[in-house]
Design a protein around this motif. Structure first.
Motif, PDB file in Angstrom:
ATOM      1  N   LEU A 210       6.183   1.543   4.198  1.00 48.09           N
ATOM      2  CA  LEU A 210       6.190   0.106   4.038  1.00 48.09           C
ATOM      3  C   LEU A 210       7.588  -0.467   4.320  1.00 48.09           C
ATOM      4  CD1 LEU A 210       3.897  -0.702   0.834  1.00 48.09           C
ATOM      5  CD2 LEU A 210       3.409  -0.357   3.178  1.00 48.09           C
ATOM      6  N   GLN A 211       7.844  -1.492   5.082  1.00 48.15           N
ATOM      7  CA  GLN A 211       9.337  -1.958   5.124  1.00 48.15           C
ATOM      8  C   GLN A 211       9.307  -3.142   4.224  1.00 48.15           C
ATOM      9  OE1 GLN A 211      10.459  -2.384   9.446  1.00 48.15           O
ATOM     10  NE2 GLN A 211      11.264  -4.258   9.032  1.00 48.15           N
ATOM     11  N   ILE A 212      10.313  -3.277   3.716  1.00 46.75           N
ATOM     12  CA  ILE A 212      11.010  -4.551   3.231  1.00 46.75           C
ATOM     13  C   ILE A 212      12.068  -5.122   4.032  1.00 46.75           C
ATOM     14  CG2 ILE A 212      11.896  -5.940   1.024  1.00 46.75           C
ATOM     15  CD1 ILE A 212       9.767  -4.270   0.271  1.00 46.75           C
ATOM     16  N   GLY A 213      11.754  -6.392   4.619  1.00 48.90           N
ATOM     17  CA  GLY A 213      12.683  -6.956   5.635  1.00 48.90           C
ATOM     18  C   GLY A 213      13.742  -7.602   5.017  1.00 48.90           C
ATOM     19  N   ALA A 214      14.642  -7.792   5.859  1.00 49.65           N
ATOM     20  CA  ALA A 214      16.054  -8.204   5.491  1.00 49.65           C
ATOM     21  C   ALA A 214      16.117  -9.756   4.592  1.00 49.65           C
ATOM     22  CB  ALA A 214      16.895  -8.519   6.608  1.00 49.65           C
ATOM     23  N   ARG A 215      15.034 -10.444   5.181  1.00 48.44           N
ATOM     24  CA  ARG A 215      15.023 -11.728   4.109  1.00 48.44           C
ATOM     25  C   ARG A 215      14.158 -11.572   2.744  1.00 48.44           C
ATOM     26  NH1 ARG A 215      13.652 -12.508   9.596  1.00 48.44           N
ATOM     27  NH2 ARG A 215      14.091 -14.088  10.642  1.00 48.44           N
ATOM     28  N   ASN A 216      13.703 -10.344   2.817  1.00 54.01           N
ATOM     29  CA  ASN A 216      13.026 -10.214   1.473  1.00 54.01           C
ATOM     30  C   ASN A 216      13.886  -9.250   0.404  1.00 54.01           C
ATOM     31  OD1 ASN A 216      10.756 -12.040   1.243  1.00 54.01           O
ATOM     32  ND2 ASN A 216       9.680 -10.679   2.921  1.00 54.01           N
ATOM     33  N   MET A 217      15.040  -9.007   0.987  1.00 55.37           N
ATOM     34  CA  MET A 217      15.597  -7.862   0.279  1.00 55.37           C
ATOM     35  C   MET A 217      15.834  -8.113  -1.342  1.00 55.37           C
ATOM     36  SD  MET A 217      19.486  -6.241   0.127  1.00 55.37           S
ATOM     37  CE  MET A 217      20.096  -7.109  -1.000  1.00 55.37           C
ATOM     38  N   GLN A 218      15.878  -9.358  -1.469  1.00 53.97           N
ATOM     39  CA  GLN A 218      15.996  -9.945  -3.167  1.00 53.97           C
ATOM     40  C   GLN A 218      14.778 -10.505  -3.327  1.00 53.97           C
ATOM     41  OE1 GLN A 218      20.172 -11.587  -3.152  1.00 53.97           O
ATOM     42  NE2 GLN A 218      20.623  -9.766  -4.432  1.00 53.97           N
ATOM     43  N   ASN A 219      13.635 -10.299  -3.016  1.00 58.16           N
ATOM     44  CA  ASN A 219      12.325 -10.792  -3.257  1.00 58.16           C
ATOM     45  C   ASN A 219      11.757  -9.840  -4.353  1.00 58.16           C
ATOM     46  OD1 ASN A 219       9.527 -11.398  -3.780  1.00 58.16           O
ATOM     47  ND2 ASN A 219       9.302 -11.786  -1.480  1.00 58.16           N
ATOM     48  N   TYR A 220      12.261 -10.086  -5.685  1.00 52.14           N
ATOM     49  CA  TYR A 220      12.310  -9.008  -6.611  1.00 52.14           C
ATOM     50  C   TYR A 220      10.609  -8.713  -6.894  1.00 52.14           C
ATOM     51  CZ  TYR A 220      16.898  -9.859  -6.935  1.00 52.14           C
ATOM     52  OH  TYR A 220      18.544 -10.099  -6.653  1.00 52.14           O
ATOM     53  N   ALA A 221       9.686  -9.736  -6.822  1.00 54.23           N
ATOM     54  CA  ALA A 221       8.330  -9.728  -7.065  1.00 54.23           C
ATOM     55  C   ALA A 221       7.824  -8.761  -6.163  1.00 54.23           C
ATOM     56  CB  ALA A 221       7.488 -10.848  -6.660  1.00 54.23           C
ATOM     57  N   LEU A 222       8.307  -8.650  -4.959  1.00 52.50           N
ATOM     58  CA  LEU A 222       7.741  -7.647  -3.937  1.00 52.50           C
ATOM     59  C   LEU A 222       8.496  -6.082  -4.152  1.00 52.50           C
ATOM     60  CD1 LEU A 222       6.345  -7.160  -1.027  1.00 52.50           C
ATOM     61  CD2 LEU A 222       8.361  -8.121   0.031  1.00 52.50           C
ATOM     62  N   LEU A 223       9.566  -6.257  -4.314  1.00 51.37           N
ATOM     63  CA  LEU A 223      10.284  -5.043  -4.853  1.00 51.37           C
ATOM     64  C   LEU A 223       9.676  -4.229  -6.006  1.00 51.37           C
ATOM     65  CD1 LEU A 223      14.181  -5.818  -4.851  1.00 51.37           C
ATOM     66  CD2 LEU A 223      12.759  -4.773  -2.992  1.00 51.37           C
ATOM     67  N   ASN A 224       9.373  -5.083  -7.150  1.00 52.72           N
ATOM     68  CA  ASN A 224       8.621  -4.462  -8.068  1.00 52.72           C
ATOM     69  C   ASN A 224       7.246  -3.905  -7.950  1.00 52.72           C
ATOM     70  OD1 ASN A 224      10.516  -4.533 -10.224  1.00 52.72           O
ATOM     71  ND2 ASN A 224      10.125  -6.945 -10.694  1.00 52.72           N
ATOM     72  N   ALA A 225       6.636  -4.479  -6.917  1.00 49.83           N
ATOM     73  CA  ALA A 225       5.109  -4.229  -6.600  1.00 49.83           C
ATOM     74  C   ALA A 225       5.398  -2.989  -5.865  1.00 49.83           C
ATOM     75  CB  ALA A 225       4.803  -5.460  -5.899  1.00 49.83           C
ATOM     76  N   VAL A 226       6.255  -2.837  -4.771  1.00 49.39           N
ATOM     77  CA  VAL A 226       6.249  -1.517  -4.118  1.00 49.39           C
ATOM     78  C   VAL A 226       6.909  -0.318  -4.867  1.00 49.39           C
ATOM     79  CG1 VAL A 226       6.457  -2.599  -1.725  1.00 49.39           C
ATOM     80  CG2 VAL A 226       8.457  -1.746  -2.796  1.00 49.39           C
ATOM     81  N   GLY A 227       7.575  -0.580  -5.995  1.00 53.19           N
ATOM     82  CA  GLY A 227       8.176   0.240  -6.888  1.00 53.19           C
ATOM     83  C   GLY A 227       7.079   1.060  -7.602  1.00 53.19           C
ATOM     84  N   LEU A 228       6.029   0.427  -7.716  1.00 57.11           N
ATOM     85  CA  LEU A 228       4.782   0.846  -8.432  1.00 57.11           C
ATOM     86  C   LEU A 228       3.819   1.692  -7.590  1.00 57.11           C
ATOM     87  CD1 LEU A 228       3.962  -2.127 -10.793  1.00 57.11           C
ATOM     88  CD2 LEU A 228       4.993   0.006 -11.636  1.00 57.11           C
ATOM     89  N   LEU A 229       4.202   1.730  -6.307  1.00 58.99           N
ATOM     90  CA  LEU A 229       3.323   2.550  -5.386  1.00 58.99           C
ATOM     91  C   LEU A 229       3.990   3.802  -5.308  1.00 58.99           C
ATOM     92  CD1 LEU A 229       2.670  -0.286  -2.517  1.00 58.99           C
ATOM     93  CD2 LEU A 229       1.291   0.336  -4.574  1.00 58.99           C
TER      94      LEU A 229
ATOM     95  N   THR B 223       5.568  -0.453   9.023  1.00 60.67           N
ATOM     96  CA  THR B 223       5.478  -1.945   9.305  1.00 60.67           C
ATOM     97  C   THR B 223       5.738  -2.484   8.115  1.00 60.67           C
ATOM     98  OG1 THR B 223       3.653  -3.189  10.156  1.00 60.67           O
ATOM     99  CG2 THR B 223       3.067  -2.041   8.291  1.00 60.67           C
ATOM    100  N   GLU B 224       6.027  -4.007   8.272  1.00 65.58           N
ATOM    101  CA  GLU B 224       6.643  -4.688   7.091  1.00 65.58           C
ATOM    102  C   GLU B 224       5.532  -5.349   6.387  1.00 65.58           C
ATOM    103  OE1 GLU B 224       9.419  -7.570   8.548  1.00 65.58           O
ATOM    104  OE2 GLU B 224       9.508  -8.477   6.643  1.00 65.58           O
TER     105      GLU B 224
END
Lengths: 340, 340, 340, 340
Positions: free
Chosen positions: B185-204, B167-168
């Protein structure tokens, strides 16, 4: 909304479509054509009904396609708000009849760098100081900004030079902190459809600069503005910064200058232009600034750095202080706006 | 990295470039050509040096352009990780040699809808259930998802049917809550460069499905993956879902099938394909599913709805349960992967 | 040219590449890097060798990719011809320091229409009359032009008004006939890579206006110019007319204004801008004309019609005579060129 | 056709639009909506009236935009020709239910090269031999083909191996000569809108392979086919070969696989796929061939060279004979078509 039926659709198909529209409390008119029937909706369609009804009709038997006659956004549309919006911040206005220039470094690197930049761009005629404390970078290994410390420098430099300030917000949970330090919150191109962020800034009482995503159509951009507007925040400033280029040999993006007259014709929101990110090469920035001014933009967002060769971010596209000063003189000569 | 000098650059220009490279602890070799000099860097360039050094060199006097010989990402690159990565979740594997199908509705609309979908896609051979609780919609007036209630339905339906779930995530501050209810966890196409989100899931410690932005180059996509990988989370699954189309008359996006062999050649990460969003029209989805399987994808993300005509979101592109069952049989016949 | 080897290439791979370069009479220098070897060619590569050698090297074992340090065109390049080219026709000049406007109807429809248009655009300040006798139309059912009769009208109207004339050539076998009736031959965007046509006009002694194809990169455009130049015809005028748009909702193409400063920096050829075809909507044409003038274009190609509402071709994008007159006054105020 | 009026259009504006439609012998129906009036045309619009009437209506006072309900092409449309067209040449069929492979070198380089290629591709299962005698090259300095001598080799090699032949025509005045030597005339992507050429081959009695221009929408492509069809030549074969890519780092173009099901749904013409030009890199060609077969294409056009490393043209994208043989075996396993 017009529902174009297939040329082999049956009368029963047509009847069911008409019935489905009627069930939504809307009036349907059947329009027999030479090859196919079209069905028009002859009532105002509430915004919350348009998208689901369109999707529902598109999949019904016998339907070829659904064409929109009206636009999907309301609050951003000039049809429902004929007068140009003007955003005022501390006595500085963005929107007709003023041409407003925001300038400064891509990233805030030090107190000294920002103070020097602020003083110089103010002297050259800029009204706003731009500078990033949180930087969205394509590579995780590139400089990511000074964070809260950068915000403090921004506030100090803006106040010292008598400039309003604009800086990017990347995380909705930073909104309050950034709003305490800067006058305009910038939504970057990569976040144009980050709806969590759009909703958050829509609830604030602070102007928002919304950059166009490089792959966004003008309608998608205005719908992103609609997200902010429909939460209650009506102080939205658009910013064109280039769309995906055919090739990246000479410029990073293609500045879509025609977006200026198009936006002016369909929306009441002010529109700035950022030629620095579009070009990615300072050699092309002055020509694009003049083009934007001549095409009717409400102002510019320009990257200026006291020492471009040592910039930590986007050095190649930053103007030196001297080039910026010359540019501001040229803009005065060519600008179609009354006040600069 | 190669620095191409202008044909009219002086020897002094060349010397200064060489010196600047040397100051970074790197070895520079001057390469005199027929028309111009090129300067090569003959040492390993640390990732954190590459971007700022490139920008610095590009603006130096006499420099024409800087060409990269090596790629900007490391952890996502096959050169430094030759073996295919396989992501395992509760005994289900994504990546060679398995072909894994995730299916389900675009949006979770009700408990009943999701339970029916889960049961049917499981029976047809899917291994994962997809369904959105938080929906990114272009229009603020469109259905935005059921939120936390949807997540609970997803967890229940996945467990009942014996499917892992995807799920997204749209807001990094929802990460823990979503990770408690879903397996990927799915990162949607519109958020591919939402770096705050990328960093957050990178820590999980949870697998992430990273969709390609419709305007993103493959390098930009792999750099977005690098954001997650370099935070420590190595369980990244890529998902191609279509790039900006030449026109939008027939499809919403252009499915970039060639991204499959390209990604396979330069990266070790598994790659799924989402033909539903790319096509935006269910009539074209089965052909694209088979094309993706034949081209070597590691699996699919397909929208399936028990009653597409009444779907609240993306109904036109959702397959019916019957069509999906037939499709799964066809995939079995054509798939190049060993295990399905 | 730089040959980047793969990180796992063997020394034997490197040796064979070096040997192959040497066999072409060129000097190869091996450049050991941290991760991989790069091989540079340290001699002038003859133009006829560049393309086949590149293709040959790209497929050799151990080669990752080949990067070009020099450009593929010579005669069109500013590096080898630093001074701006000026094309002179019957005392009218195109290229620095003049700003030259060509105006007239899309298609020549009648003697009367063209005579009225010619007189009006001359009076407003245009120096050239444009009008199509052979019309490339997307649909075979659309008006295709008057043919030879149109050419006679063009010659007559140009002479009567004292304007030079420009018209499109679609078939190389019409070249002589058209050259007898018009002063400048236009290669349309759809024919930018019609090499039979480019070669044919390259052999003539008549100026050629080469429109950019909507999908052409700037290098591909300059290579098309090179086709004409290398046949001996050095009087080539470039014309930017818009590239493929992200969407076609508001404009037909995206006018690439940044192509103006880019072309000025890499080529000596004059560049006009055609905002009428780019916009496809007359409402946006004046803003784009002013933008082009401000960005440094050498002139414009504008569609003007005595009665746009009854035009047989491209009526929606044609300016009325009155609007054109106002536009010319505005251009005088904003143009950066000395002479108009 | 639907004419959407502006929300501020007057009743007089509406009346004049209705009158103008009626003057063309068509029936207009006014459709009052909530925000604006739409006017529908309720008669069959003759093809020669559609384009000029659209343009005329678009510029009338009070008109917002004109939407097409029917398509601009007829002869290429499946609506008016529901059964799949099959093109037969010397007993070889292209179109359902056969999957037909044409293979051979990009350029004909020598008699020996072509004879070897022909024999090998025949043995592997190809039914047609491809090879260029006249080569469109982006650079004027690249190899331009053997010309008439190449045509003679093609005829000889085709006859010797028992293959039909396909070769490109670039100049309409070569049509007869080429038709004497080859079985199918190919219109290259760069010439898709070279209307002089389309009209010329439309008058011949020889099958035409029409490649899609890299910037062409599917409607523009079918309108180019319509040019040929409406001159009388009904043996048109479409060929998808890639559209403009987001970036050119890994592939030259983006193969638009979704064009296959789209064309199958709206047109009756057979469609081949050319993955070699799309990819520009042989490493990706087999995956794309299998994807095209799985998606329902009627066949392939593949570049195969006896010695790719020494090819004079497009060597990097040509398959070796061995790789092609393996590929043909894989296609047999995955192809959805009955006969290969």
């Amino acid at each position: 909304m017009i529902v174009a039926m297939r040329s082999d659709a049956s009368q029963a198909d047509v009847d069911v479509v008409v019935q489905r529209i009627t069930e939504h409390g809307l009036k349907a008119i059947s329009l027999p054509g030479g090859e196919r029937v079209a069905i028009g909706i002859a009532s105002t369609i509430p915004p919350e009904v348009r998208a689901p009804l369109t999707e529902l009709l598109e999949v019904m038997p016998g339907v070829d396609h659904v064409a929109q006659v009206s636009r999907a956004y309301k609050l951003a549309s000039r049809e429902f708000h004929p007068v140009d919006s003007v955003v005022e911040i501390k006595g500085i206005t963005i929107g007709a009849p003023t041409f407003t220039v925001a300038a400064g470094p891509c990233a805030i690197e030090s107190r000294d760098q920002l103070m020097r930049a602020a003083e110089a761009v103010k002297k050259a005629g800029a009204k706003a100081l731009r500078g990033g404390a949180f930087k969205p970078r394509t590579s995780p290994y590139a400089f990511q900004g000074l964070g809260p410390k950068g915000l403090r420098y921004l506030k100090e430099a803006g106040e010292a030079a008598g400039l309003i300030t604009v800086t990017e917000i990347m995380d909705q949970h930073d909104a309050e902190m950034i709003a305490e330090h800067a006058d305009i919150l910038q939504i970057g191109a990569r976040n144009m459809q980050n709806y969590a962020l759009l909703n958050a800034v829509g609830l604030l009482d602070v102007p928002v600069l919304l950059k166009r995503g490089p792959g966004a159509t003008i309608d998608e951009w205005l719908l992103a503005a609609e997200y902010i507007l429909c939460q209650g925040n009506r102080r939205v400033i658009l910013c064109e910064r280039g769309v995906h280029p055919l090739d990246r040999t000479y410029t990073r993006y293609t500045l879509d200058v025609s977006a200026i007259p198009v936006v002016k014709s369909i929306s009441h929101l002010p529109i700035l232009v950022d030629p620095s990110h579009a070009a990615g090469n300072r050699a092309y920035v002055p020509a694009l600034c003049l083009a934007a001014a001549a095409a009717g933009a409400d102002g510019l967002l320009v990257e200026v750095h006291p020492d471009p060769a040592s910039a930590l971010c986007d050095g190649p596209q930053s103007l030196s202080l001297g080039t910026f000063e010359t540019l501001m003189q040229d803009i005065r000569a060519f600008c179609r706006k009354k006040r600069l």
